[in-house]
Design a protein around this motif. Structure first.
Motif, PDB file in Angstrom:
ATOM      1  N   LEU A  64       0.837  -1.203   0.000  1.00 43.37           N
ATOM      2  CA  LEU A  64       0.000   0.000   0.000  1.00 43.37           C
ATOM      3  C   LEU A  64       0.873   1.255   0.000  1.00 43.37           C
ATOM      4  CD1 LEU A  64      -3.011  -0.731   2.379  1.00 43.37           C
ATOM      5  CD2 LEU A  64      -2.892  -0.877  -0.109  1.00 43.37           C
ATOM      6  N   ASP A  65       1.994   1.214   0.725  1.00 49.81           N
ATOM      7  CA  ASP A  65       2.910   2.348   0.738  1.00 49.81           C
ATOM      8  C   ASP A  65       3.472   2.599  -0.657  1.00 49.81           C
ATOM      9  OD1 ASP A  65       2.591   2.570   3.501  1.00 49.81           O
ATOM     10  OD2 ASP A  65       4.281   1.253   3.924  1.00 49.81           O
ATOM     11  N   ILE A  66       3.931   1.536  -1.303  1.00 50.61           N
ATOM     12  CA  ILE A  66       4.496   1.666  -2.652  1.00 50.61           C
ATOM     13  C   ILE A  66       3.420   2.119  -3.640  1.00 50.61           C
ATOM     14  CG2 ILE A  66       5.543   0.395  -4.558  1.00 50.61           C
ATOM     15  CD1 ILE A  66       6.836  -1.425  -2.384  1.00 50.61           C
ATOM     16  N   GLY A  67       2.248   1.476  -3.531  1.00 52.09           N
ATOM     17  CA  GLY A  67       1.154   1.840  -4.430  1.00 52.09           C
ATOM     18  C   GLY A  67       0.743   3.294  -4.278  1.00 52.09           C
ATOM     19  N   ALA A  68       0.745   3.788  -3.041  1.00 47.64           N
ATOM     20  CA  ALA A  68       0.349   5.178  -2.802  1.00 47.64           C
ATOM     21  C   ALA A  68       1.299   6.155  -3.477  1.00 47.64           C
ATOM     22  CB  ALA A  68       0.298   5.453  -1.299  1.00 47.64           C
ATOM     23  N   GLU A  69       2.593   5.837  -3.452  1.00 48.90           N
ATOM     24  CA  GLU A  69       3.564   6.724  -4.084  1.00 48.90           C
ATOM     25  C   GLU A  69       3.407   6.722  -5.604  1.00 48.90           C
ATOM     26  OE1 GLU A  69       5.770   8.913  -2.460  1.00 48.90           O
ATOM     27  OE2 GLU A  69       4.284   8.319  -0.957  1.00 48.90           O
ATOM     28  N   HIS A  70       3.150   5.559  -6.183  1.00 51.60           N
ATOM     29  CA  HIS A  70       2.892   5.503  -7.627  1.00 51.60           C
ATOM     30  C   HIS A  70       1.592   6.247  -7.971  1.00 51.60           C
ATOM     31  CE1 HIS A  70       6.179   2.976  -8.858  1.00 51.60           C
ATOM     32  NE2 HIS A  70       5.876   2.037  -7.984  1.00 51.60           N
ATOM     33  N   HIS A  71       0.561   5.998  -7.163  1.00 46.77           N
ATOM     34  CA  HIS A  71      -0.748   6.604  -7.410  1.00 46.77           C
ATOM     35  C   HIS A  71      -0.678   8.121  -7.408  1.00 46.77           C
ATOM     36  CE1 HIS A  71      -4.949   7.768  -6.259  1.00 46.77           C
ATOM     37  NE2 HIS A  71      -5.264   6.781  -7.073  1.00 46.77           N
ATOM     38  N   ALA A  72       0.157   8.666  -6.535  1.00 43.58           N
ATOM     39  CA  ALA A  72       0.264  10.122  -6.412  1.00 43.58           C
ATOM     40  C   ALA A  72       0.831  10.769  -7.671  1.00 43.58           C
ATOM     41  CB  ALA A  72       1.133  10.482  -5.208  1.00 43.58           C
ATOM     42  N   THR A  73       1.491   9.983  -8.536  1.00 45.86           N
ATOM     43  CA  THR A  73       2.082  10.543  -9.752  1.00 45.86           C
ATOM     44  C   THR A  73       1.132  10.500 -10.947  1.00 45.86           C
ATOM     45  OG1 THR A  73       3.027   8.427 -10.523  1.00 45.86           O
ATOM     46  CG2 THR A  73       4.338   9.734  -8.963  1.00 45.86           C
ATOM     47  N   TRP A  74       0.002   9.820 -10.798  1.00 45.11           N
ATOM     48  CA  TRP A  74      -0.924   9.689 -11.930  1.00 45.11           C
ATOM     49  C   TRP A  74      -1.556  11.034 -12.263  1.00 45.11           C
ATOM     50  CZ3 TRP A  74      -4.355   4.844 -10.494  1.00 45.11           C
ATOM     51  CH2 TRP A  74      -3.529   3.728 -10.353  1.00 45.11           C
ATOM     52  N   GLU A  75      -1.678  11.303 -13.548  1.00 46.07           N
ATOM     53  CA  GLU A  75      -2.366  12.517 -13.978  1.00 46.07           C
ATOM     54  C   GLU A  75      -3.876  12.342 -13.973  1.00 46.07           C
ATOM     55  OE1 GLU A  75      -0.912  13.944 -17.673  1.00 46.07           O
ATOM     56  OE2 GLU A  75       1.159  14.166 -16.988  1.00 46.07           O
ATOM     57  N   VAL A  76      -4.336  11.119 -14.196  1.00 40.71           N
ATOM     58  CA  VAL A  76      -5.783  10.829 -14.214  1.00 40.71           C
ATOM     59  C   VAL A  76      -6.070   9.727 -13.212  1.00 40.71           C
ATOM     60  CG1 VAL A  76      -7.747  10.088 -15.591  1.00 40.71           C
ATOM     61  CG2 VAL A  76      -5.967  11.477 -16.639  1.00 40.71           C
ATOM     62  N   ARG A  77      -6.981   9.963 -12.294  1.00 40.52           N
ATOM     63  CA  ARG A  77      -7.352   8.969 -11.291  1.00 40.52           C
ATOM     64  C   ARG A  77      -8.739   9.298 -10.774  1.00 40.52           C
ATOM     65  NH1 ARG A  77      -2.695  11.019  -7.069  1.00 40.52           N
ATOM     66  NH2 ARG A  77      -3.487  13.145  -6.813  1.00 40.52           N
ATOM     67  N   LEU A  78      -9.425   8.272 -10.295  1.00 36.93           N
ATOM     68  CA  LEU A  78     -10.769   8.497  -9.750  1.00 36.93           C
ATOM     69  C   LEU A  78     -10.741   8.986  -8.319  1.00 36.93           C
ATOM     70  CD1 LEU A  78     -12.799   5.412 -11.063  1.00 36.93           C
ATOM     71  CD2 LEU A  78     -12.996   7.809 -11.781  1.00 36.93           C
ATOM     72  N   PHE A  79      -9.715   8.575  -7.563  1.00 36.69           N
ATOM     73  CA  PHE A  79      -9.657   8.867  -6.132  1.00 36.69           C
ATOM     74  C   PHE A  79      -8.378   9.604  -5.754  1.00 36.69           C
ATOM     75  CE2 PHE A  79     -12.414   5.199  -6.649  1.00 36.69           C
ATOM     76  CZ  PHE A  79     -13.508   5.540  -5.866  1.00 36.69           C
ATOM     77  N   ALA A  80      -8.437  10.346  -4.675  1.00 32.87           N
ATOM     78  CA  ALA A  80      -7.280  11.096  -4.207  1.00 32.87           C
ATOM     79  C   ALA A  80      -6.207  10.200  -3.635  1.00 32.87           C
ATOM     80  CB  ALA A  80      -7.714  12.128  -3.158  1.00 32.87           C
TER      81      ALA A  80
END
Length: 222
Positions: free
Chosen positions: A205-221
């Motif tokens: 979850l920690d790793i995923g959160a860091e990747h997720h934060a770099t996405w330009e398009v996402r449904l959730f914060a």
């Protein structure tokens, strides 16, 4: 204890921004680790046993000893290695305090002499302080925090995977006994020193959160 008050605090419709967060599920869906109802159940169960336990313990401790909120907040910060998750937790804590202060007063030990709101804090700590202000006990704070650690992700699963909402809520019902057990354990430790409180982690979850934060398009914060 007021059961009605507990329900108000635990209600997912409380305007505290929870609907904007998937609790890490969006990143795991994108990575192909969560694909169906069985995977969602495994995700929720794992999250409850790790982040849910930590959130319940810190919410219970903050409810039991609100004057120590800053120390508890620092302890939770140390248990949150991913900067993206720290940011998400504090954003949710800020929103929760904004919503909660319109219904209850924070414990006197939390409010500075100036009467201004305290600095941003992690969501579980804010949750515990609001529970104390609402007249709830540490066990009730722990139950609501543990339950809340799974409901946001469950709701997100319906949108991310197109799952049957009835089936997804069935998963929450299956997890209820485990939620009760974890909350009871967390409440029993509400008087423990900060360093002795649970520190269960979820590296993916920690790793995923860091990747997720770099996405330009996402449904959730988060």
């Amino acid at each position: 204890m007021s059961l009605a008050t507990l329900l108000v605090l635990a209600d997912g419709r409380l305007p505290a921004g929870g609907h904007a967060h998937s609790g890490g599920l969006e990143a795991q869906v994108a990575a192909g680790r969560v694909k169906d109802l069985a995977d969602v159940y495994a995700f929720l169960r794992g999250k409850l046993a790790t982040g849910g336990l930590v959130a319940a313990a810190f919410a219970a401790a903050a409810c039991a000893r609100p004057a120590e909120w800053a120390e508890l907040d620092a302890g939770l910060d140390a248990r949150t290695p991913a900067p993206a998750l720290r940011k998400a937790s504090r954003a949710q804590g800020r929103a929760l305090l904004r919503a909660g202060r319109s219904m209850w007063s924070l414990p006197a030990a939390v409010v500075p002499a100036s009467g201004t709101a305290p600095r941003e804090m992690h969501q579980p700590v804010a949750f515990g302080l609001l529970a104390a202000g609402a007249g709830l006990r540490p066990h009730e704070a722990a139950v609501a925090a543990a339950h809340g650690s799974t409901t946001g992700s469950a709701s997100a699963a319906v949108r991310l995977l197109g799952l049957d909402p009835f089936a997804v809520h069935g998963l929450l019902a299956r997890l209820a006994p485990e939620c009760d057990r974890i909350a009871a354990d967390a409440a029993n430790r509400s008087a423990d020193p900060v360093d002795d409180l649970p520190a269960a982690g979820s590296p993916l979850l920690d790793i995923g959160a860091e990747h997720h934060a770099t996405w330009e398009v996402r449904l959730f914060a988060s």
